[in-house]
Scaffold this motif. Structure first.
Motif, PDB file in Angstrom:
ATOM      1  N   GLN A 612      52.679  63.222  52.967  1.00 42.39           N
ATOM      2  CA  GLN A 612      52.958  64.407  53.296  1.00 42.39           C
ATOM      3  C   GLN A 612      51.957  65.643  53.146  1.00 42.39           C
ATOM      4  O   GLN A 612      52.284  66.503  53.460  1.00 42.39           O
ATOM      5  CB  GLN A 612      54.657  64.642  52.818  1.00 42.39           C
ATOM      6  N   LYS A 613      50.911  64.623  52.145  1.00 43.79           N
ATOM      7  CA  LYS A 613      50.015  65.692  52.230  1.00 43.79           C
ATOM      8  C   LYS A 613      50.453  67.361  50.972  1.00 43.79           C
ATOM      9  O   LYS A 613      49.503  68.263  51.405  1.00 43.79           O
ATOM     10  CB  LYS A 613      49.283  67.113  53.238  1.00 43.79           C
ATOM     11  N   GLU A 614      51.073  66.236  50.132  1.00 49.99           N
ATOM     12  CA  GLU A 614      51.471  67.272  49.390  1.00 49.99           C
ATOM     13  C   GLU A 614      50.710  66.745  47.933  1.00 49.99           C
ATOM     14  O   GLU A 614      51.711  66.096  47.147  1.00 49.99           O
ATOM     15  CB  GLU A 614      52.646  67.238  48.774  1.00 49.99           C
ATOM     16  N   ILE A 615      49.840  66.851  47.681  1.00 52.40           N
ATOM     17  CA  ILE A 615      48.631  66.183  46.771  1.00 52.40           C
ATOM     18  C   ILE A 615      49.468  66.457  45.321  1.00 52.40           C
ATOM     19  O   ILE A 615      49.067  65.794  44.706  1.00 52.40           O
ATOM     20  CB  ILE A 615      47.071  66.942  47.597  1.00 52.40           C
ATOM     21  N   PRO A 616      49.820  68.108  45.277  1.00 54.84           N
ATOM     22  CA  PRO A 616      49.812  68.615  43.836  1.00 54.84           C
ATOM     23  C   PRO A 616      51.101  67.206  43.281  1.00 54.84           C
ATOM     24  O   PRO A 616      51.059  66.914  42.288  1.00 54.84           O
ATOM     25  CB  PRO A 616      50.699  69.991  43.541  1.00 54.84           C
ATOM     26  N   LEU A 617      51.881  67.442  44.063  1.00 52.37           N
ATOM     27  CA  LEU A 617      52.997  66.397  43.770  1.00 52.37           C
ATOM     28  C   LEU A 617      52.431  64.860  44.031  1.00 52.37           C
ATOM     29  O   LEU A 617      53.270  64.095  42.341  1.00 52.37           O
ATOM     30  CB  LEU A 617      54.109  66.326  44.714  1.00 52.37           C
ATOM     31  N   ALA A 618      51.238  64.563  44.815  1.00 53.96           N
ATOM     32  CA  ALA A 618      51.897  63.183  44.147  1.00 53.96           C
ATOM     33  C   ALA A 618      50.169  63.037  42.760  1.00 53.96           C
ATOM     34  O   ALA A 618      50.538  61.992  42.312  1.00 53.96           O
ATOM     35  CB  ALA A 618      50.118  63.158  46.008  1.00 53.96           C
ATOM     36  N   ILE A 619      49.596  63.944  42.227  1.00 55.38           N
ATOM     37  CA  ILE A 619      49.018  63.837  41.277  1.00 55.38           C
ATOM     38  C   ILE A 619      49.786  63.632  40.061  1.00 55.38           C
ATOM     39  O   ILE A 619      49.869  62.657  39.241  1.00 55.38           O
ATOM     40  CB  ILE A 619      47.863  64.892  41.202  1.00 55.38           C
ATOM     41  N   GLU A 620      51.022  64.519  40.498  1.00 59.97           N
ATOM     42  CA  GLU A 620      51.821  64.093  39.670  1.00 59.97           C
ATOM     43  C   GLU A 620      53.215  63.332  38.699  1.00 59.97           C
ATOM     44  O   GLU A 620      52.702  62.648  37.666  1.00 59.97           O
ATOM     45  CB  GLU A 620      53.506  65.569  39.712  1.00 59.97           C
ATOM     46  N   HIS A 621      53.252  62.705  40.162  1.00 55.85           N
ATOM     47  CA  HIS A 621      53.326  61.259  40.237  1.00 55.85           C
ATOM     48  C   HIS A 621      53.144  60.115  39.853  1.00 55.85           C
ATOM     49  O   HIS A 621      53.027  59.693  39.297  1.00 55.85           O
ATOM     50  CB  HIS A 621      54.251  60.487  41.866  1.00 55.85           C
ATOM     51  N   TYR A 622      51.710  60.137  39.899  1.00 55.20           N
ATOM     52  CA  TYR A 622      50.648  59.275  39.687  1.00 55.20           C
ATOM     53  C   TYR A 622      50.365  59.389  38.410  1.00 55.20           C
ATOM     54  O   TYR A 622      50.189  58.070  37.458  1.00 55.20           O
ATOM     55  CB  TYR A 622      49.365  59.288  40.386  1.00 55.20           C
ATOM     56  N   ALA A 623      50.251  60.807  38.139  1.00 59.05           N
ATOM     57  CA  ALA A 623      49.794  60.390  36.406  1.00 59.05           C
ATOM     58  C   ALA A 623      50.650  60.049  35.396  1.00 59.05           C
ATOM     59  O   ALA A 623      50.717  59.830  34.384  1.00 59.05           O
ATOM     60  CB  ALA A 623      49.499  62.353  35.940  1.00 59.05           C
ATOM     61  N   ARG A 624      52.631  60.795  35.835  1.00 58.03           N
ATOM     62  CA  ARG A 624      53.325  59.715  35.446  1.00 58.03           C
ATOM     63  C   ARG A 624      54.203  58.889  34.856  1.00 58.03           C
ATOM     64  O   ARG A 624      54.195  58.005  33.614  1.00 58.03           O
ATOM     65  CB  ARG A 624      54.624  61.149  35.355  1.00 58.03           C
ATOM     66  N   ILE A 625      53.214  57.926  35.690  1.00 55.68           N
ATOM     67  CA  ILE A 625      53.332  56.663  35.201  1.00 55.68           C
ATOM     68  C   ILE A 625      52.775  55.445  33.763  1.00 55.68           C
ATOM     69  O   ILE A 625      53.852  55.603  33.033  1.00 55.68           O
ATOM     70  CB  ILE A 625      52.672  55.716  36.172  1.00 55.68           C
ATOM     71  N   SER A 626      51.726  56.573  33.779  1.00 58.71           N
ATOM     72  CA  SER A 626      51.340  56.457  32.559  1.00 58.71           C
ATOM     73  C   SER A 626      52.248  56.504  31.458  1.00 58.71           C
ATOM     74  O   SER A 626      51.986  56.388  29.845  1.00 58.71           O
ATOM     75  CB  SER A 626      49.790  56.439  32.551  1.00 58.71           C
ATOM     76  N   GLN A 627      52.254  57.691  31.285  1.00 55.25           N
ATOM     77  CA  GLN A 627      53.759  58.355  30.244  1.00 55.25           C
ATOM     78  C   GLN A 627      54.925  57.512  30.409  1.00 55.25           C
ATOM     79  O   GLN A 627      55.294  57.552  29.009  1.00 55.25           O
ATOM     80  CB  GLN A 627      53.806  59.780  30.174  1.00 55.25           C
ATOM     81  N   LEU A 628      55.010  57.576  31.052  1.00 55.15           N
ATOM     82  CA  LEU A 628      56.528  56.530  30.722  1.00 55.15           C
ATOM     83  C   LEU A 628      56.215  55.089  31.022  1.00 55.15           C
ATOM     84  O   LEU A 628      57.313  54.214  30.152  1.00 55.15           O
ATOM     85  CB  LEU A 628      56.962  56.707  32.312  1.00 55.15           C
ATOM     86  N   THR A 629      54.931  54.316  31.650  1.00 60.08           N
ATOM     87  CA  THR A 629      55.096  53.175  31.335  1.00 60.08           C
ATOM     88  C   THR A 629      53.556  52.816  31.299  1.00 60.08           C
ATOM     89  O   THR A 629      52.993  52.334  32.261  1.00 60.08           O
ATOM     90  CB  THR A 629      55.626  52.095  32.427  1.00 60.08           C
ATOM     91  N   PRO A 630      52.871  52.958  30.244  1.00 59.78           N
ATOM     92  CA  PRO A 630      51.539  52.875  30.015  1.00 59.78           C
ATOM     93  C   PRO A 630      51.256  51.649  30.165  1.00 59.78           C
ATOM     94  O   PRO A 630      50.232  51.089  30.388  1.00 59.78           O
ATOM     95  CB  PRO A 630      51.123  53.707  28.870  1.00 59.78           C
ATOM     96  N   LYS A 631      52.295  50.683  29.962  1.00 62.43           N
ATOM     97  CA  LYS A 631      51.897  48.758  29.478  1.00 62.43           C
ATOM     98  C   LYS A 631      51.273  48.683  30.851  1.00 62.43           C
ATOM     99  O   LYS A 631      51.469  47.474  31.376  1.00 62.43           O
ATOM    100  CB  LYS A 631      51.999  47.900  28.610  1.00 62.43           C
TER     101      LYS A 631
END
Length: 947
Positions: A612-631
């Motif tokens: 949907q070309k919402e790049i900032p939101l996409a970055i946020e989602h991709y990045a928070r995976i490692s915060q919630l489930t780093p392993k």
């Protein structure tokens, strides 16, 4: 059977009311009929006083009656026997005493003293009435007095006296209104005394009398019993039939309780009579000769009951069968047939009952020909028979079903199935009430006919969208699950899956807190998920309302989370997975699954945002995976994508943060090198050159690509150099030179950069070292590998070394010891000239002009050095002069060479080259030749020498 006089005619209460009424009537009658009024009018005065006090003192009735009673007593004390009013007074006083006695006995709070007083008053009543009869035997109304006396005796329990008094009444007063009652009582006395002939006569007298309505039916019935006791059974039956016909009984069910009791009594008497006559044959013969008989069936039924009580079962059944055979279309034939079944059942004859019931069902089931035109006419009877039939069918089903449960024999199954089907054929409206479908389903289930079992469990358990039988509904779910598992083709699977989902949903909605509901939801949601029915999976799972955390509930929530993921409801999936991760009771395997599911749910939210070309939101989602489930396995991929998108969108600082996190969490990741590259790019674009250089330097050790390693080191060195980090730049270049001698060009450039860096840091010796290394390398390298840049670098190296040697040349002074210093100076001059000549040999204009100028200057300086050198001290003046001439001769050729090289530099102007060295050369020539160019310089020879 005969009854006691007092209980047959009067209850105590009714007798009391009767006597009170009688006393009042008697008093009025005697008063009205008295021919002569007493001269004293005493009795009349008493009566008048009674009436006036009754009107004036309604609130004190007891006191009034007491006064009247006292007045009568006083009157009797003074009245003579010849006074006819005395008879009236005796009867009136007796009535008052009788009434007071009854009131005392009827009192709810009567005590022993009251009962004693009541008996005294009753005795006083008898005494007064006996006196009246004795003193006035010819009195006109002595039948009333006798009747009253009989009642008093009866109340006192003196039954013989009662009997004798009634005999006097019946004998002396045949026209008395109490005559029939007295005769009936006398008949009852005779019956009680077992004087049945006398009783029969007296009952007969009442029956044939006029105005006998009150005692006719009872006398008719009691005469029948009197004849029965004399064994005149036919005559007794005649009386009983007349009594039955007299009542004209309606349908038994419509009778009141008292009427039913009378009905039962009369028909029992009929049955008993014919049982003594021999049974059903005399009964049949009797009614063939009797024109009119009501309720004929009940007579046969009563005879049957009589035989049943005598345990004469065959006779009991035979009686009813006789009725049925004679009256097959009768309203009661079905009832008679049903009664036959009940007789065999109660008597314990199993086979006879089965046979009788089969006959009953065949003849009288609701669709039989018997009911074809009778349902409307005999509606109540039809309903009664149908209800009984239904209950008997229930017995049949239960009997054969139990036998099948024990034996597991096909014959028992077949019988049970047949009766279940018969029930449903006729009474399906009651099937839920009688739990038939549930029982029928359990029969089919035991017989392994699962689809039929399912059908009937569903009929038992559900009414459209409502669960009506919890146990049946659960069985529906269990069977649907089993049949789904066993299904072999897609169509069957789809059918049974739909049924499982539907039943499970209704069950869970209606019993959300039931302990079985969780199991139901777990199985149905799992089946729905496995068959890609994800929406149904979610709907089922959301029916769970328990806040508990159990293995089963966790399983349901896991399936729900997966279903959300499959339907691309990634946010809902994330929420579900996250909740599961927080559950303490989750197994390690499930926790791992929930963790990875959470990571993927977030990852796909990022992917959707990208689409949907919402790049900032996409970055946020991709990045928070490692915060919630780093392993999780997905966490590294998500973070990598966040880095890539950040770089792509030139969000350099966030990219750097993500890269650092990536390195911290995943140091051994396969993309580590790529991450380093991206970090260096981010550093570069965020103007963090040193940090970028360090990353590039690290890459040179870990990157697989040789080309990238080489480029990394060179770029790192360049960044270090640009940011004046000389030592780091030197380190990078040295590492490059050491590691990558090939290809030649970058290797050669790296050495050149080292010379520059060392020069910049005033480390001249190190710079000269690498200049020599450059020339050494250049010498070994074929010309085909060289180009203008390499020639420039080599030329520059030669210039640098030449300058160094030139500086050494300049520092050597021609002083004593002159020979030694001259040698040193010549060596320095030669070395310097050689390097300059080599520099010039590469044909690089920038260095060639400098080299040519430098050579000329060196020659000129050497010439001047010779001319100004220290003169030896031991020379005389002549020798000194001679010495100086010799020095001039020595110096002149060098000066000439200097001029020639200056002139060579001027020749570059022909190629449009004019730099500082040409300019300086021109200036030098002007100093050396004030008059320009008297002679042509021999340029070519010098150039050739240098080359």
């Amino acid at each position: 059977m005969p009854r006691n006089l007092s209980t047959l005619i009067f209850s105590k209460l009714n007798a009391t009311k009767f006597w009170l009424l009688l006393v009042c009537c008697l008093s009025l009658l005697l008063s009205a009929c008295n021919e002569k009024e007493s001269s004293r009018q005493t009795l009349q005065n008493i009566d008048n006083a009674e009436q006036s006090k009754s009107r004036a003192q309604k609130k004190n009735i007891a006191t009034s009656e007491g006064d009247i009673r006292d007045a009568y007593i006083n009157y009797l004390k003074h009245a003579s026997k010849s006074d006819l009013s005395r008879a009236d007074a005796l009867n009136r006083l007796a009535a008052i005493e009788f009434k007071l006695s009854e009131e005392l006995l009827q009192s709810e709070t009567a005590e022993a003293a009251q009962e004693k007083l009541a008996n005294e008053k009753l005795n006083r009543t008898i005494e007064l009435l006996e006196t009246s009869i004795k003193d006035y035997p010819k009195a006109k109304h002595n039948d009333v007095t006798l009747y009253q006396l009989a009642k008093a005796y009866d109340q006192q329990g003196e039954y013989d006296q009662t009997h004798e008094t009634l005999k006097l009444l019946a004998k002396g007063y045949p026209k008395s209104r109490y005559y029939l009652e007295a005769q009936f009582r006398l008949a009852e006395y005779a019956f009680s005394a077992k004087k049945y002939t006398l009783a029969e006569d007296k009952y007969t007298e009442i029956i044939i009398a006029k105005n006998n309505a009150v005692f006719y039916e009872k006398s008719l019935y009691k005469r029948g019993w009197s004849r029965f006791k004399q064994e005149f059974y036919i005559e007794a039956a005649d009386d009983f039939v007349q009594a039955i016909n007299f009542n004209d009984f309606q349908q038994y069910e419509q009778l009141s309780a008292s009427q039913q009791s009378l009905f039962d009594e009369y028909f029992r008497a009929m049955g008993l009579s014919f049982s003594y006559l021999g049974g059903v044959e005399p009964l049949n013969l009797y009614f063939q000769q009797t024109e009119h008989v009501n309720n004929l069936y009940y007579i046969y039924s009563s005879l049957s009951d009589t035989f049943l009580k005598q345990q004469r079962y065959n006779d009991s059944v035979g009686t009813l069968n006789s009725y049925i055979s004679q009256f097959p279309d009768s309203e009661f034939s079905a009832q008679a047939s049903l009664k036959v079944v009940d007789i065999w059942k109660k008597s314990g004859f199993v086979e006879q009952r089965k046979k009788a019931f089969e006959q009953f069902y065949s003849n009288y089931q609701p669709t039989s020909s018997y009911w074809l035109n009778k349902k409307g006419r005999y509606k109540k009877r039809y309903e009664m028979i149908s209800l009984a039939l239904k209950n008997h069918i229930l017995i049949e089903t239960a009997t054969y079903h139990k036998e099948y449960q024990k034996s597991n024999k096909l014959a028992d199954f077949t019988r049970a199935e047949r009766w279940y089907k018969n029930y449903l054929a006729h009474f399906s409206a009651y099937s839920r009430q009688d739990n038939i479908h549930f029982l029928f389903a359990s029969l089919y289930l035991q017989h392994n006919m699962q689809e039929l079992a399912y059908k009937h469990y569903k009929l038992a358990g559900f009414d459209e969208q409502t669960v009506t039988n919890k146990a049946a509904a659960y069985q529906v779910i269990t069977l649907a699950d089993k049949l789904l598992t066993d299904a072999t083709n897609p169509e069957s699977k789809a059918i049974w899956l739909n049924r499982l989902i539907e039943a499970s949903t209704l069950y869970a909605q209606q019993y959300p807190t039931d302990e079985q509901a969780i199991k139901v939801i777990a199985r149905a949601s799992d089946a729905a998920y496995n068959n890609k029915r994800f929406d149904d999976t979610i709907h089922l799972a959301e029916l769970v309302i328990s806040n508990k955390s159990t293995k089963l509930i966790n399983t349901i929530n896991m399936v729900k989370a997966h279903a959300y993921f499959q339907t691309k409801e990634y946010l809902a999936a994330e929420s579900s997975y996250f909740a599961l991760m927080k559950t303490q009771e989750l197994s390690a395997k499930d926790k791992s699954s929930a963790t990875e599911g959470l990571a993927l749910a977030i990852f796909y939210q990022g992917k959707s945002a990208v689409e949907q070309k919402e790049i900032p939101l996409a970055i946020e989602h991709y990045a928070r995976i490692s915060q919630l489930t780093p392993k999780s396995e997905t966490a590294a991929s998500g973070l990598f994508d966040a880095i890539a998108l950040s770089i792509q969108s030139e969000q350099w600082l966030p990219a750097i943060d993500y890269i650092k996190r990536f390195r911290s969490l995943y140091p051994q990741h396969k993309n580590s090198n790529d991450i380093a590259k991206k970090l260096s790019v981010a550093y570069l674009n965020s103007k963090q050159d040193i940090a970028a250089a360090k990353e590039l330097e690290k890459l040179s050790s870990h990157e697989n690509s040789k080309e990238y390693k080489m480029a990394s080191l060179l770029k790192a060195a360049d960044l270090y150099q640009q940011n004046n980090d000389i030592s780091s730049a030197v380190r990078s270049l040295k590492k490059y030179i050491k590691t990558y001698p090939q290809p030649f060009m970058p290797y050669f450039e790296a050495m050149y950069q080292l010379t520059q860096l060392y020069a910049q840091s005033n480390e001249l010796n190190k710079s000269l070292f690498w200049h020599r290394r450059i020339l050494s390398t250049d010498k070994k390298t074929p010309s085909s590998a060289k180009n203008e840049r390499t020639n420039f670098i080599a030329s520059n190296a030669a210039i640098a070394l030449a300058r160094q040697e030139s500086r050494g040349f300049s520092t050597v002074k021609l002083v004593r010891p002159l020979k030694k210093n001259l040698k040193r100076k010549k060596q320095k001059m030669q070395a310097s000239v050689n390097y300059y000549a080599r520099a010039s040999s590469y044909g690089v204009a920038e260095t060639a002009t400098e080299a040519t100028y430098a050579i000329a200057t060196i020659y000129n300086d050497f010439s001047q050095a010779l001319l100004t050198s220290e003169v030896p001290k031991h020379l005389s003046d002549d020798e000194k002069e001679q010495y100086l001439f010799l020095l001039e001769d020595q110096a002149f050729p060098f000066e000439e060479k200097a001029i020639e090289f200056y002139e060579v530099n001027l020749a570059y102007t022909q190629d449009d080259i004019y730099d500082q060295w040409i300019k300086k050369s021109h200036q030098a020539l002007q100093r050396l030749f004030p008059i320009r160019y008297k002679r042509e310089p021999k340029v070519e020879n010098f150039i050739n020498v240098l080359h």
